[in-house]
Design a protein around this motif. Structure first.
Motif, PDB file in Angstrom:
ATOM      1  N   ARG A  94     -17.489  22.270   6.621  1.00  0.00           N
ATOM      2  CA  ARG A  94     -16.447  21.274   6.911  1.00  0.00           C
ATOM      3  C   ARG A  94     -15.586  21.679   8.306  1.00  0.00           C
ATOM      4  O   ARG A  94     -15.157  22.675   8.289  1.00  0.00           O
ATOM      5  N   LYS A 134     -13.307  15.911  17.057  1.00  0.00           N
ATOM      6  CA  LYS A 134     -12.944  14.696  17.236  1.00  0.00           C
ATOM      7  C   LYS A 134     -12.285  14.628  18.977  1.00  0.00           C
ATOM      8  O   LYS A 134     -11.399  15.635  19.005  1.00  0.00           O
ATOM      9  N   ASP A 166     -20.990  18.798   6.326  1.00  0.00           N
ATOM     10  CA  ASP A 166     -19.727  18.007   5.677  1.00  0.00           C
ATOM     11  C   ASP A 166     -19.026  17.001   6.728  1.00  0.00           C
ATOM     12  O   ASP A 166     -19.210  16.926   7.641  1.00  0.00           O
ATOM     13  N   GLY A 168     -16.983  16.142   9.378  1.00  0.00           N
ATOM     14  CA  GLY A 168     -17.173  16.613  10.861  1.00  0.00           C
ATOM     15  C   GLY A 168     -18.277  17.635  11.248  1.00  0.00           C
ATOM     16  O   GLY A 168     -18.507  17.824  12.471  1.00  0.00           O
ATOM     17  N   ARG A 205     -32.442  12.556   4.337  1.00  0.00           N
ATOM     18  CA  ARG A 205     -31.400  13.553   3.995  1.00  0.00           C
ATOM     19  C   ARG A 205     -30.119  12.598   4.609  1.00  0.00           C
ATOM     20  O   ARG A 205     -29.025  12.952   4.022  1.00  0.00           O
ATOM     21  N   THR A 209     -26.900  11.163   0.302  1.00  0.00           N
ATOM     22  CA  THR A 209     -25.438  11.342  -0.434  1.00  0.00           C
ATOM     23  C   THR A 209     -25.164   9.799  -0.815  1.00  0.00           C
ATOM     24  O   THR A 209     -24.747   9.635  -2.043  1.00  0.00           O
ATOM     25  N   SER A 238     -15.766   5.830   6.312  1.00  0.00           N
ATOM     26  CA  SER A 238     -16.709   5.075   7.226  1.00  0.00           C
ATOM     27  C   SER A 238     -17.686   6.199   7.878  1.00  0.00           C
ATOM     28  O   SER A 238     -18.124   5.823   8.864  1.00  0.00           O
ATOM     29  N   ASN A 240     -20.712   9.473   6.890  1.00  0.00           N
ATOM     30  CA  ASN A 240     -22.009   9.479   6.574  1.00  0.00           C
ATOM     31  C   ASN A 240     -22.036   8.989   5.117  1.00  0.00           C
ATOM     32  O   ASN A 240     -22.839   8.153   4.980  1.00  0.00           O
ATOM     33  N   VAL A 241     -21.316   9.236   4.323  1.00  0.00           N
ATOM     34  CA  VAL A 241     -21.415   9.101   2.928  1.00  0.00           C
ATOM     35  C   VAL A 241     -21.108   7.586   2.661  1.00  0.00           C
ATOM     36  O   VAL A 241     -21.891   6.779   2.037  1.00  0.00           O
ATOM     37  N   SER A 262      -9.344   7.588   8.980  1.00  0.00           N
ATOM     38  CA  SER A 262      -8.154   8.244   8.738  1.00  0.00           C
ATOM     39  C   SER A 262      -6.721   7.412   9.306  1.00  0.00           C
ATOM     40  O   SER A 262      -5.904   7.626   9.036  1.00  0.00           O
ATOM     41  N   ARG A 287     -13.136   3.927  16.733  1.00  0.00           N
ATOM     42  CA  ARG A 287     -12.338   3.697  15.314  1.00  0.00           C
ATOM     43  C   ARG A 287     -12.865   2.434  14.995  1.00  0.00           C
ATOM     44  O   ARG A 287     -13.495   1.529  15.669  1.00  0.00           O
ATOM     45  N   ASN A 348     -15.841  14.646  -2.280  1.00  0.00           N
ATOM     46  CA  ASN A 348     -15.381  15.384  -3.198  1.00  0.00           C
ATOM     47  C   ASN A 348     -13.886  15.520  -3.769  1.00  0.00           C
ATOM     48  O   ASN A 348     -13.214  15.597  -2.674  1.00  0.00           O
TER      49      ASN A 348
END
Ligand code: NDP
Length: 448
Positions: A94, A134, A166, A168, A205, A209, A238, A240-241, A262, A287, A348
């Motif tokens: 991460r 970022k 994960d 970032g 891949r 998730t 918003s 990957n998952v 965020s 954004r 998670n």
């Protein structure tokens, strides 16, 4: 005092100021109570729980790199190799300013049980840094990744520890890390997963998730006499998952009406336009205001202090896919009041313990992240298999294996919950099913 309580107190005393780690341990140990009490004498003698909650190895290191102005920056690097009882350590990296040792330990601890649930031979680990990709140029991201791997490469390898993406850490970061690993070691091996397709990555891949989350959700609903088609879904995040969860939900006939990041969130009653979302997030790295500007039906809401926004929208199914503790008791109450009947965690530990209990008490089907988002790591393990074989499987092959794994995970945790008298409690079922395999392997391997 019971063994579970003793070990939990020990964790708090020995790991001060790590609230997320305490939270993850508490949630797991509480739901294992019945299994632990049945084997208490043996587990106590072997200090099984003390060993389970103590990482095998924790690596903390300095990551110096030079920014575009010629200024040296220094970040903290982490890799927690938590448990290798059932396979090489496996878990993501991460990259986020909030990263600290306690967060990496919570994620690594959860990963042990998640990886066990997949049925594949992978142990638990996690890592990362407080570096924020970022706003950095590609060159700065590369400089950071190269420095990070220059230290970490000493401790990882295809048969010892296989990190992945994960928050970032996406394809760009994995590419830079893989290149540096190869340069330092001279090895072309499956040491990282989430690689690009041209150098050993696995098809599906990227989607795994989010797709896996929906395969499991679909099975959970089916086993409870419900159907996903025609349902309204609220998603947070918003990244990957979230993106691939939205895509698969829509393929299965549901309508996804929210996403967030965020700083704000979007309500789109016509249904999220996934292609537009991918363009904004994956291509432009922009954004959500850009999504709202390009889509007439979308409302954009700035995030206000403490508000999570999306959970106040009426939905049938909620899929938190952003980060830890993003769905609290107030959110849970709003979801129940609005008739939401299922929550499955793409992120998670996105749901606080109080919120989880409230949802369960109010009859909401609730599947924890360690089961619901295991499709990512499962497909990473399939990438490891392909790298070892020096073969690439088709998208359909990987996707169909992923679906089989997710359906299997749901039945394992459903069966475990029933066997221990907690039918329908999928939190307990996931923890018990994940734990039993690891405990068995740890016992068989002696005191190590
Ligand atoms: P990404 O970095 O691709 O996306 C994360 C999303 O969550 C972004 O929309 C981000 O918004 C938002 N977010 C991140 N941190 C915060 C925060 N502190 N507050 C509010 N919003 C936040 O990550 P992933 O999609 O890969 O990961 C999302 C979750 O899923 C994490 O919990 C991760 O551990 C988990 N997970 C991921 C897997 C994978 O394969 N990628 C596998 C299993 C679990 P913004 O862009 O504004 O930061």
């Amino acid at each position: 005092m019971s063994y579970v309580d003793e070990v939990f107190d020990l964790v708090v005393a020995k790991n001060p100021a790590q609230p997320e780690f305490h939270q993850a341990v508490k949630e797991v140990l509480e739901s294992l109570r019945v299994v632990i009490e049945a084997n208490e004498e043996q587990y106590r003698k072997d200090a099984l729980l003390e060993r389970l909650v103590t990482p095998e190895r924790q690596l903390l290191f300095r990551v110096p790199w030079v920014d575009d102005k010629g200024q040296v920056q220094v970040n903290n690097g982490f890799r927690v190799q938590f448990n290798s009882a059932i396979g090489p350590y496996k878990g993501g990296l991460r990259l986020h300013p909030s990263v600290n040792l306690g967060i990496i330990k919570f994620l690594g601890f959860e990963q042990i049980f998640k990886n066990s649930l997949t049925g594949l031979p992978i142990g638990g680990g996690k890592g990362g840094s407080d570096f924020d990709p970022k706003g950095k140029s590609d060159r700065e991201v590369m400089a950071f990744c190269q420095s990070f791997i220059t230290e970490l490469h000493k401790y990882i390898g295809a048969d010892t520890d296989v990190p992945a993406g994960d928050i970032g850490t996406g394809a760009r970061e994995i590419g830079y890390m893989y290149g540096q690993y190869k340069r330092l070691t001279g090895l072309y091996e499956g040491v990282l997963t989430g690689k690009g397709l041209s150098y050993g990555g696995s098809l599906a891949r990227t989607e795994a998730t989010g797709y896996g989350l929906l395969y499991l959700t679909e099975e959970m609903l089916k086993c409870n006499g419900k159907d996903i088609a025609g349902k309204i879904v609220a998603i947070s995040g918003s990244g990957n998952v979230a993106i691939y969860a939205a895509q698969k939900a829509q393929q299965l006939g549901a309508k996804v009406v929210t996403v967030s990041d965020s700083t704000g969130w979007v309500y789109d009653p016509e249904g999220i336009d996934v292609d537009l979302l991918k363009e904004v997030k994956e291509v432009k790295r922009a954004r959500l205001t850009e999504y709202a500007a390009a889509r007439k039906s979308a409302e954009y809401h700035e995030k206000k202090n403490g508000e999570h926004g999306v959970w106040n929208i009426k939905c049938d199914i909620a899929l938190p896919c952003a980060t830890q503790n993003e769905l609290d008791l107030e959110d849970a109450k709003a979801l129940v009041a609005n008739g939401c009947f299922a929550v499955a965690e793409g992120a998670n530990m996105p749901t606080t313990m109080e919120a989880t209990e409230y949802l369960q008490k109010n009859g909401v089907l609730f599947c924890p992240g360690k089961a619901a988002n295991a499709g990512g790591v499962a497909t990473s393990a399939l990438e490891m298999s392909q790298n070892s074989e020096r073969l690439s499987w088709t998208f359909e092959e990987v996707d169909s294996k992923l679906k089989g794994i997710m359906v299997n995970i749901f039945h394992n945790l459903d069966d475990a919950a029933k066997k221990y008298g907690m039918a329908g409690n999928y939190v307990a079922g996931a923890n018990i099913a994940g734990f039993l395999k690891v405990a068995d392997a740890m016992t068989a391997q002696g005191i190590v």
